[in-house]
Structures are given as C-alpha cells and as structure tokens.
Design a protein around this motif. Structure first.
Motif, short mmCIF file in Angstrom:
data_model
loop_
_atom_site.label_atom_id
_atom_site.label_comp_id
_atom_site.label_asym_id
_atom_site.label_seq_id
_atom_site.Cartn_x
_atom_site.Cartn_y
_atom_site.Cartn_z
N LYS A 109 0.84 -1.21 0.00
CA LYS A 109 0.00 0.00 0.00
C LYS A 109 0.87 1.26 0.00
O LYS A 109 0.60 2.22 -0.72
CB LYS A 109 -0.89 0.03 1.24
N LEU A 112 2.82 1.61 -3.30
CA LEU A 112 1.92 2.11 -4.34
C LEU A 112 1.93 3.64 -4.35
O LEU A 112 2.10 4.25 -5.41
CB LEU A 112 0.51 1.58 -4.09
N ILE A 143 2.90 -0.24 -9.63
CA ILE A 143 1.60 0.23 -9.10
C ILE A 143 0.54 -0.85 -9.36
O ILE A 143 -0.23 -1.20 -8.47
CB ILE A 143 1.21 1.57 -9.74
N LYS A 144 0.51 -1.37 -10.57
CA LYS A 144 -0.45 -2.43 -10.91
C LYS A 144 -0.26 -3.65 -10.01
O LYS A 144 -1.23 -4.23 -9.52
CB LYS A 144 -0.30 -2.85 -12.37
N CYS A 146 1.17 -3.78 -7.06
CA CYS A 146 0.83 -3.45 -5.67
C CYS A 146 -0.68 -3.49 -5.45
O CYS A 146 -1.14 -3.92 -4.39
CB CYS A 146 1.38 -2.09 -5.29
N LYS A 147 -1.43 -3.06 -6.44
CA LYS A 147 -2.89 -3.06 -6.32
C LYS A 147 -3.44 -4.47 -6.18
O LYS A 147 -4.46 -4.66 -5.54
CB LYS A 147 -3.52 -2.36 -7.52
N THR A 148 -2.77 -5.44 -6.77
CA THR A 148 -3.26 -6.82 -6.68
C THR A 148 -2.98 -7.45 -5.33
O THR A 148 -3.62 -8.43 -4.97
CB THR A 148 -2.64 -7.72 -7.78
N SER A 150 -2.17 -5.38 -2.20
CA SER A 150 -2.61 -4.58 -1.06
C SER A 150 -4.12 -4.67 -0.90
O SER A 150 -4.85 -4.78 -1.87
CB SER A 150 -2.18 -3.12 -1.22
N THR A 151 -4.54 -4.64 0.35
CA THR A 151 -5.98 -4.73 0.62
C THR A 151 -6.49 -3.52 1.36
O THR A 151 -5.78 -2.78 1.90
CB THR A 151 -6.31 -6.00 1.44
#
Length: 151
Positions: A109, A112, A143-144, A146-148, A150-151
C-alpha cells in the motif's frame, strides 16, 4: 570523471544487473523445493519482479539525475528525491514479497503511493530523458502489481 564516463558506467551497471537477473530466472538448476504456499508465491512473484524492475531502472534514473544536478539542472531535484525514496521502498518490498512476509500487503500500500509520486515526477522529464521514461514505466507496472496485493 567526466559526465560521459559516469553515464556509461551507470548504463553498464544497469545492463549487468538486468543480465544477471535474467540468467538467474532462466537457471534450470535453481533451488526449488516448494517452500511457502504456491498461491502466495505466484502472487508475490509478479510483485517481486516489478519491484526489482523499479530498483534497476530507478538506479539508472537517479544516477542520471545526479549528473544533471551536478551540471546545475535544478529541475531534476524533485525527480531525484522521488526516485531515491522509491528505491528504498521498492527494495524493501522486493525483500518482503520474496519471503512471502505477512507484512507484504501493508508495505505494498505504501509502495503504491511512493511509486505514484515517482511516476508523476519522472513523467515530467520522460520526453527528454530515457532514464526517467524507463523509471516511470517501471513504476506504473509496480503500481499495478501493488494493487493486486494490497488490501
């Protein structure tokens, strides 16, 4: 050391790192025993790769920024600062994700946000400096990834 020698050295270092990373990934004798969970390893493999790409391209970008700063180009200061911060964070993420650490999602997170800032700064110089363009692209991929995670 003149500017050309410094830039050539930085480029050679980056190419060497990329070459070694590629050889390690293709090594048929690599150490594989199935440690950790398969699902976690698969998700984190993409994250490790994207963080590693950020580190490699970021090192070249920072070296380029420092050369320009030394030549008096103060417009590169914000770029150098954001890349330097990204290097620290992506290096940590690469390490934790590689270990399938329970802290990986929380760090992803933060990374990102750091990569968003770095991408933004590098894009300002992407048309003029290939190192900045490559760094911005690597940050976009991180960034892509990290998005997958991080919650």
């Amino acid at each position: 050391m003149d500017r050309r020698n410094l830039m050539a050295g930085g480029a050679a270092l980056a190419l060497t790192a990329l070459s070694q990373a590629s050889r390690a990934a293709d090594d048929p004798h690599a150490h594989h025993h199935g440690h950790g969970t398969a699902a976690g390893a698969a998700v984190h493999a993409a994250l490790v790769k994207s963080a590693a790409d950020c580190v490699v391209t970021g090192q070249a970008c920072l070296a380029h920024c420092l050369v320009l700063l030394a030549d008096g180009d103060k417009a590169m200061a914000a770029c150098a600062q954001s890349v330097n911060q990204m290097l620290a964070m992506c290096g940590a993420l690469q390490s934790l994700a590689g270990q399938t650490s329970k802290y990986t999602p929380a760090l992803a997170k933060v990374v990102l946000d750091v990569c968003v800032d770095c991408e933004k700064e590098c894009k300002k110089h992407a048309d003029k400096h290939a190192e900045c363009k490559a760094c911005a692209q690597a940050c976009a991929e991180c960034i892509k990834a990290c998005k997958t995670v991080s919650t």
